[in-house]
Design an enzyme around this catalytic site. Structure first.
Site, PDB file in Angstrom:
ATOM      1  N   LYS A 125     -47.713  41.603  86.614  1.00 43.69           N
ATOM      2  CA  LYS A 125     -46.500  42.184  87.213  1.00 43.69           C
ATOM      3  C   LYS A 125     -45.319  41.397  86.677  1.00 43.69           C
ATOM      4  O   LYS A 125     -45.448  40.205  86.376  1.00 43.69           O
ATOM      5  CB  LYS A 125     -46.547  42.051  88.726  1.00 43.69           C
ATOM      6  CG  LYS A 125     -47.554  42.971  89.365  1.00 43.69           C
ATOM      7  CD  LYS A 125     -47.142  43.277  90.781  1.00 43.69           C
ATOM      8  CE  LYS A 125     -48.215  44.135  91.432  1.00 43.69           C
ATOM      9  NZ  LYS A 125     -48.225  43.980  92.872  1.00 43.69           N
ATOM     10  N   HIS A 128     -40.017  38.765  88.643  1.00 48.68           N
ATOM     11  CA  HIS A 128     -38.733  39.319  89.061  1.00 48.68           C
ATOM     12  C   HIS A 128     -37.889  38.265  89.765  1.00 48.68           C
ATOM     13  O   HIS A 128     -38.341  37.146  89.988  1.00 48.68           O
ATOM     14  CB  HIS A 128     -38.933  40.570  89.922  1.00 48.68           C
ATOM     15  CG  HIS A 128     -39.644  40.306  91.203  1.00 48.68           C
ATOM     16  ND1 HIS A 128     -38.992  39.925  92.343  1.00 48.68           N
ATOM     17  CD2 HIS A 128     -40.959  40.362  91.507  1.00 48.68           C
ATOM     18  CE1 HIS A 128     -39.869  39.753  93.301  1.00 48.68           C
ATOM     19  NE2 HIS A 128     -41.076  40.011  92.826  1.00 48.68           N
ATOM     20  N   HIS A 131     -39.029  35.903  92.576  1.00 49.86           N
ATOM     21  CA  HIS A 131     -39.766  34.696  92.219  1.00 49.86           C
ATOM     22  C   HIS A 131     -38.840  33.601  91.700  1.00 49.86           C
ATOM     23  O   HIS A 131     -39.199  32.440  91.677  1.00 49.86           O
ATOM     24  CB  HIS A 131     -40.847  35.002  91.179  1.00 49.86           C
ATOM     25  CG  HIS A 131     -41.977  35.788  91.755  1.00 49.86           C
ATOM     26  ND1 HIS A 131     -42.332  37.028  91.289  1.00 49.86           N
ATOM     27  CD2 HIS A 131     -42.817  35.525  92.785  1.00 49.86           C
ATOM     28  CE1 HIS A 131     -43.345  37.482  92.001  1.00 49.86           C
ATOM     29  NE2 HIS A 131     -43.659  36.592  92.922  1.00 49.86           N
TER      30      HIS A 131
HETATM   31  N1  ARG Z   1     -48.179  35.336  94.666  1.00 53.61           N
HETATM   32  C1  ARG Z   1     -47.489  35.371  95.916  1.00 53.61           C
HETATM   33  C2  ARG Z   1     -46.350  36.365  95.842  1.00 53.61           C
HETATM   34  O1  ARG Z   1     -45.863  36.670  94.788  1.00 53.61           O
HETATM   35  C3  ARG Z   1     -46.917  34.036  96.321  1.00 53.61           C
HETATM   36  C4  ARG Z   1     -47.936  32.935  96.514  1.00 53.61           C
HETATM   37  C5  ARG Z   1     -47.407  31.800  97.350  1.00 53.61           C
HETATM   38  N2  ARG Z   1     -48.344  30.760  97.514  1.00 53.61           N
HETATM   39  C6  ARG Z   1     -49.450  30.797  98.299  1.00 53.61           C
HETATM   40  N3  ARG Z   1     -50.226  29.748  98.346  1.00 53.61           N
HETATM   41  N4  ARG Z   1     -49.720  31.863  99.008  1.00 53.61           N
HETATM   42  O2  ARG Z   1     -45.904  36.856  96.873  1.00 53.61           O
END
Ligand code: ARG
Length: 564
Positions: A125, A128, A131
């Site tokens: 993905k 964006h 992030h």
């Molecule tokens: N990949 C997730 C997202 O984009 C964020 C992950 C954050 N870290 C975790 N340990 N859950 O929403």
């Protein structure tokens, strides 16, 4: 020793208490009429068993004031100290000139480890701007903690596992081509992923197919895993470009897939501790007592979930790093997820669950509307950063066309502006992208602070031959000079506050205040044309400001070009 510590020592002696206790309460009043330092005696009331105003009065009577204090006033429960201007500026500036970029450092966190989980985008993905916030805030928090002597472990918990990769495999097998993916990378993966969703509405059986592929991935099927790995590599290539531009690094890229073979023992442990319940074919941990919906651990089809991996990851991190704190940076909408995960770990009997901290932040929007992630029309981080650089190039071409290394500077200023904009307000607030605002060289912006730094550098360059010996600090008795020194004096404390509150904006805003005070100082006080002793003293202010701004920007993950 700095003035504050010295004053605390004198006060402690007079009060008959610990210096550390006094130091923690010693303030720099916002209102100048209340002195340069003030000590509110409220906290001592408990220890000394007396009314705070009486304590203040008694301390005032026996206090042997240090030589840099001209006057002590007792006002109610407050002891207000008025410093001797020359001693004050000397104390602040000499400390900075001696310590240099170490001025804000401390060893508060020595021997303690902090794990910071930040950025963590989802592979296949686009990266964006949502992030961006996690990346930039996490990076700043990390640097701030490091400044305080903590050992930090930066973890990128990539979203690289889950049913969506089953979907992607199905989509690729149906409509994908190697050439197109190699050519267009994540954009192409995104295109076929969106197509999958559209088609699956008509053909729900495609979802079963996708689940099967994910189960294959979980079981180590070679074909499934090699496709997944390929998507992974393609995504990482793009992410790395963004991290390079932002100057962000991680210690570990242990994403969700890393926990694939580590979940079984944790699920076993949940069972043993009698926390797992069956519910409609799925396995859950009931969180009714905590007033939360249940935490889903295993889906009906046997698939594990985001939460399963986060619980496993927390246990793994505790074992691997023995952290004193583990911080997660995500948008506000994951509040419930983390509350559930932390609760499950609490229920498992781990008292370190209270060292797990979710640090949420607000949304990002463009002036022209929301940044949608659905239907593929997202604003990509890379494009956004390129645009920031481009806009800055235009400004430089207009303002300073003969600047050497124009490209390099435009990169530092453009990207710095984006980062600064993100870190300017308290993190929970939404961020709006407005080019005109964040690139305004006169606003409360990154370029403004960088420009102040470059101005200081340029003054020093012109003052060639200046040394920091035998400075007559008595020459710095004007208000603007003292104001600058006060803000510089507060810098180390601001770093600590930023760490305590997990709020880099405290540093960001302080840098704006220093810049504003310095620009006033510069406006009020001629430097290069002054007589030697005055010039020398004022140049000491310039060096100190340059040092502190550069270090402050570094903590935020922003470069400080010497010329712009
Ligand atoms: N990949 C997730 C997202 O984009 C964020 C992950 C954050 N870290 C975790 N340990 N859950 O929403």
């Amino acid at each position: 020793m700095d003035m504050k510590a010295k004053l605390a020592e004198c006060l402690a002696k007079a009060a008959g208490v610990d210096t550390a206790e006094i130091l923690a309460g010693l303030e720099v009043p916002a209102n100048k009429d209340m002195g340069d330092f003030a000590y509110p005696c409220f906290k001592l009331a408990k220890v000394l068993r007396k009314a705070p105003p009486l304590i203040a009065k008694e301390i005032g009577e026996v206090l042997e004031k240090p030589d840099f204090i001209d006057e002590v006033q007792i006002v109610g429960a407050y002891i207000n100290f008025f410093t001797n201007k020359a001693s004050y500026t000397k104390g602040v500036l000499e400390t900075i000139l001696t310590k240099g970029s170490d001025y804000g450092k401390s060893d508060l966190g020595k021997g303690k480890t902090i794990v910071i989980d930040y950025s963590s985008p989802n592979i296949a993905k686009p990266f964006h701007v949502g992030h961006l916030r996690s990346t930039v805030i996490g990076n700043a928090i990390r640097k701030i903690y490091e400044e305080l002597g903590y050992t930090c472990v930066g973890i990128n918990h990539l979203g690289d596992w889950g049913t969506q990769f089953g979907k992607l495999i199905v989509a690729y097998k149906k409509w994908g081509s190697k050439e197109a993916v190699e050519k267009d990378g994540i954009q192409e993966l995104m295109r076929i992923y969106v197509k999958f969703h559209d088609e699956a509405e008509q053909h729900p059986e495609m979802n079963d197919e996708a689940r099967l592929w994910f189960v294959k991935m979980q079981d180590g099927d070679e074909e499934a895993l090699s496709l997944w790995k390929w998507f992974y590599d393609i995504s990482m290539k793009e992410f790395e470009r963004v991290y390079d531009m932002l100057g962000v690094k991680f210690d570990a890229y242990t994403g969700e897939s890393f926990y694939n073979d580590k979940m079984a023992p944790v699920i076993e442990e949940l069972k043993e501790k009698q926390l797992l319940e069956e519910s409609e074919g799925a396995m859950i941990v009931n969180l009714e007592e905590e007033n939360m919906p249940p935490c889903l651990i295993i889906r009906k089809d046997g698939g594990t979930l985001y939460a399963t991996r986060d619980i496993t990851a927390a246990l793994y991190r505790k074992k691997t790093y023995d952290f004193t704190k583990c911080i997660y940076l995500t948008a506000l909408d994951q509040n419930l997820h983390f509350a559930q995960v932390f609760s499950v770990i609490h229920k498992m009997g781990y008292d370190w669950y209270k060292d797990l901290v979710h640090v949420p932040f607000g949304l990002v929007s463009l002036e022209s509307g929301k940044l949608s992630t659905r239907h593929g029309n997202v604003v990509l981080m890379e494009d956004l950063l390129q645009q920031a650089i481009g806009e800055t190039q235009k400004i430089i071409a207009e303002k300073n066309p003969s600047l050497p290394n124009k490209e390099e500077v435009a990169k530092k200023v453009g990207i710095g502006a984006v980062i600064f904009n993100d870190l300017y307000n308290s993190r929970i607030k939404d961020v709006v992208f407005s080019w005109s605002r964040m690139l305004n060289f006169d606003g409360e912006t990154g370029p403004y602070v960088q420009y102040t730094h470059a101005r200081a550098c340029s003054i020093l360059k012109k003052a060639d031959g200046f040394t920091t010996e035998n400075i007559d600090f008595g020459k710095l008795n004007d208000e603007a000079s003292v104001d600058v020194c006060k803000l510089l004096e507060a810098f180390p404390k601001k770093i600590q506050d930023a760490a305590d509150k997990l709020e880099p904006s405290i540093v960001t805003r302080h840098l704006v205040s220093i810049s504003q005070a310095f620009n006033k100082f510069y406006h009020d006080n001629p430097i290069l044309n002054s007589e030697d002793a005055v010039k020398k003293a004022r140049l000491a202010v310039v060096v100190a400001v340059k040092t502190v701004i550069a270090e402050g920007l570094r903590l935020l993950g922003i470069d400080a070009p010497e010329q712009m």
